[in-house]
Design a protein around this motif. Structure first.
Motif, PDB file in Angstrom:
ATOM      1  N   HIS A   1       8.183   1.210  -0.509  1.00 16.89           N
ATOM      2  CA  HIS A   1       8.844   0.451  -1.591  1.00 16.89           C
ATOM      3  C   HIS A   1       8.531   1.005  -2.973  1.00 16.89           C
ATOM      4  O   HIS A   1       7.427   1.472  -3.256  1.00 16.89           O
TER       5      HIS A   1
ATOM      6  N   ASP B   1       0.337   0.589  -4.882  1.00 17.89           N
ATOM      7  CA  ASP B   1       1.174  -0.269  -4.040  1.00 17.89           C
ATOM      8  C   ASP B   1       2.560  -0.315  -4.689  1.00 17.89           C
ATOM      9  O   ASP B   1       2.761  -1.058  -5.649  1.00 17.89           O
TER      10      ASP B   1
ATOM     11  N   GLU C   1      10.440  -5.236  -2.462  1.00 15.49           N
ATOM     12  CA  GLU C   1       9.516  -5.576  -1.367  1.00 15.49           C
ATOM     13  C   GLU C   1       8.590  -6.707  -1.778  1.00 15.49           C
ATOM     14  O   GLU C   1       8.302  -7.617  -1.003  1.00 15.49           O
ATOM     15  N   GLU C   2       8.101  -6.627  -3.011  1.00 12.39           N
ATOM     16  CA  GLU C   2       7.070  -7.575  -3.467  1.00 12.39           C
ATOM     17  C   GLU C   2       7.577  -9.011  -3.562  1.00 12.39           C
ATOM     18  O   GLU C   2       6.791  -9.944  -3.664  1.00 12.39           O
TER      19      GLU C   2
ATOM     20  N   ASP D   1       2.861   1.772   3.589  1.00 17.11           N
ATOM     21  CA  ASP D   1       2.446   0.870   2.509  1.00 17.11           C
ATOM     22  C   ASP D   1       0.924   0.818   2.459  1.00 17.11           C
ATOM     23  O   ASP D   1       0.247   1.308   3.377  1.00 17.11           O
TER      24      ASP D   1
HETATM   25 ZN    ZN Z   1       3.235  -2.840  -0.933  1.00 15.11          ZN
END
Ligand code: ZN
Ligand code: CO
Length: 333
Positions: free
Chosen positions: A62, A164, A194-195, A217
């Motif tokens: 992501h 991340d 994604e978050e 990830d």
């Molecule tokens: Zn992530």
């Protein structure tokens, strides 16, 4: 690879506004893939064709990062905000926010607030404006910002905001540059949102309908002072996910990843993540189901502006992706 990681982590990309990141990745991979396209949700899909008897493998990393959205501006020019993604309150006070136009702000707490009573609505952002009018010249209601922090090279370990999941993006970019002719057709999806709930991966997987889904990830570690018991450490290799809150890795996919590490001498560790999920959570529930797993990059201080990874682990993850691109999948999927 350090340069790519630095470039990617310094880019601006809160959920829903990942364009700067996907533009950067497009430039990095364009000479190493057969097709590049963007879908409605902003996912960047990089395709590398395999042999005619190969399978369709979807990799997902992501591009978005956690951040904030401006909800209110008071008469004195202070901003109030709402979180985008899983924002940890203990990481905020004294930290800085950056907006798309470069405006910077300091997050601080209301004067009377006790540390233990701290909640997000007790925090404000100071962008150096003296009045509401002045603030509105720099930001608007509904504007998204990220937590600003510069990249630091500590040698074998690197620290940055948004490791991340820019580190997952960097792993995919590096793998695409290394793979000459894959056995399987690779759909490397640089996913959005994604978050906030694995949203980009959901539509991308539906459109691609892959035979195998792999998310790249970050995962937590258990190797810091008084850490919660977790058998993942920085520097001990790629983490192969067993489960998290979004996914129980398909046993055959998990075993395949282990076998590839064993056969290729790639350092690895098994990961059981008690909270959190990845894009594989969305991918494996697509249509009639997609056998899925996750290759995780062990990361300290996830969802803080100083997320730390180990270069050896990152390299192991690249090696595993490269191995998977040429793996024998008969009997696996
Ligand atoms: Zn992530
Ligand atoms: Co995250």
């Amino acid at each position: 690879m350090k340069a790519i990681i630095e470039q990617l982590t310094q880019a601006f990309g809160p959920s829903g506004y990942e364009r700067e990141v996907t533009d950067l990745i497009r430039e990095l991979v364009k000479d190493h893939v057969d097709e590049l396209r963007t879908d409605v949700l902003g996912n960047l899909i990089a395709i590398k064709h395999g042999s005619s008897d190969g399978k369709k493998i979807m990799f997902a990393a992501h591009t978005d990062e956690i951040g904030i959205v401006v909800t209110y501006i008071d008469e004195d020019g202070f901003l109030r905000f709402s979180p985008i993604g899983g924002v940890g309150i203990t990481t905020l006070v004294g930290n800085r926010v950056r907006f798309a136009n470069g405006t910077m702000g300091v997050i601080y707490q209301e004067g009377k607030t006790e540390w233990k009573e701290l909640t997000l609505d007790k925090l404000y952002i100071d962008i150096g404006a003296a009045t509401k009018e002045e603030a509105l010249e720099k930001v608007s209601i509904g504007e998204f910002g990220i937590f600003h922090r510069e990249f630091a090279d500590l040698g074998n370990r690197l620290v940055a905001k948004s490791m991340d999941d820019r580190i997952g993006c960097a792993v995919l970019v590096e793998a695409l540059r290394r793979i000459e002719k894959p056995k399987h057709t690779l759909y490397c999806v640089f996913t959005t949102q994604e978050e906030v709930g694995l949203r980009g991966a959901r539509t991308a997987a539906f459109g691609l309908d892959p035979d195998l889904g792999i998310a790249l990830d970050v995962t937590l570690t258990g190797d810091t002072p008084e850490a919660r018991h977790m058998a993942v450490s920085l520097g001990k290799g790629a983490a192969i996910k067993v489960k998290d809150s979004s996914l129980i890795a398909h046993p055959r996919v998990k075993d395949l990843l282990v076998d590839l590490c064993e056969a290729g001498g790639i350092p690895y560790q098994m990961e059981v993540l008690e909270r959190g999920g990845t894009d594989a959570g969305a991918i494996h529930l697509t249509k009639e189901g997609v056998p899925s797993g996750t290759i995780s990059i062990p990361t300290r201080y996830v969802h803080s502006p100083s997320e730390m990874v180990d270069l050896g682990d990152v390299q192991a993850c690249v090696d595993l992706v490269v191995a998977l691109a040429g793996a024998d999948l008969d009997g696996v999927i």
